[in-house]
Design an enzyme around this catalytic site. Sequence first.
Site, PDB file in Angstrom:
ATOM      1  N   CYS A 263      57.977  74.170  40.809  1.00  0.00           N
ATOM      2  CA  CYS A 263      59.128  72.958  40.885  1.00  0.00           C
ATOM      3  C   CYS A 263      59.496  73.539  39.510  1.00  0.00           C
ATOM      4  CB  CYS A 263      58.439  71.827  39.914  1.00  0.00           C
ATOM      5  SG  CYS A 263      57.307  69.912  41.424  1.00  0.00           S
TER       6      CYS A 263
ATOM      7  N   CYS B 232      64.023  35.402  43.389  1.00  0.00           N
ATOM      8  CA  CYS B 232      63.087  35.701  42.429  1.00  0.00           C
ATOM      9  C   CYS B 232      63.980  35.908  40.880  1.00  0.00           C
ATOM     10  CB  CYS B 232      62.050  36.768  42.695  1.00  0.00           C
ATOM     11  SG  CYS B 232      61.025  35.935  43.962  1.00  0.00           S
TER      12      CYS B 232
ATOM     13  N   CYS C 169      56.568  43.868  46.359  1.00  0.00           N
ATOM     14  CA  CYS C 169      57.146  42.899  46.232  1.00  0.00           C
ATOM     15  C   CYS C 169      57.853  42.522  47.383  1.00  0.00           C
ATOM     16  CB  CYS C 169      58.701  42.456  45.194  1.00  0.00           C
ATOM     17  SG  CYS C 169      59.365  42.674  44.263  1.00  0.00           S
TER      18      CYS C 169
END
Length: 259
Positions: free
Chosen positions: A70, A174, A220
């Site tokens: 990288c 939520c 979630c």
Amino acid sequence: MRKLWFLPILLGAVGGVSLYAIAQQENPAEEVKKQKELLLKEMGILPGDVYAEQGRDMFNKPMGNAGKSCSSCHGQDGRYLRGAYAHMPRYYKDMDAVADLDTRIKYCMEKYMGVGNVKHDLNFKSIATYVATLSNGMKMDVKLTHPKEREMYEKGRELWYARVGKMDFSCAICHDTFGGQRIRLQTLAKVKEDKVATHWPAYRFSNDQLWTMEDRIRGCYNQIRVTPPPHFSWPQIALSLYMAYESKGGTIETPGFVR
């Protein structure tokens, strides 16, 4: 360099005390604080920071058929990427697409480094976490200047409010309607008020895992019993963009330390 295999030994040796030894707190934020203090006292460093260090080493390590790291493109230790995460997700010309942190890293590894079959594993997440730390202390400043950024944001907004599954839940129920209230052992975050995008990737002490925002999104969906979107998919990018844009102005501090 701190090795990742070192973590289980350290965590298991925290004075014979498990990460759940602290009694359930009436205030979840206080529990997080005490867990953090416990780990710092016994280990001298938080697990998320160990993973970030490992990510830095991997960032500078050549991999793939091209023999590049990288850092070959982004400088030693990613010096040219400072502040980059503060503007992500965003449009990339070479991809002709909007990408979140995870998707951009995958693209670079495949196209420029010759890495095949990139997996969203711990090594990958450690690199992502390190890249995110290069923006620590900076303000989240995602923009919607390109048409594809605006389009992806709108898709994310639609997903945010869409009620899905047998439980007929949405992200908004939520985190907007009940945001700030407690469910089970944690407080539901409010996107704008809590600037939720600013502390991911994060270390979750409840399951001793490093998660990126994509993992959090999948978690979630699993909780509301809906098949989660795959890693690197457009729903992941769209929801990440929506949350990052709504978190504008928040100070980035990664890796987070959460339940």
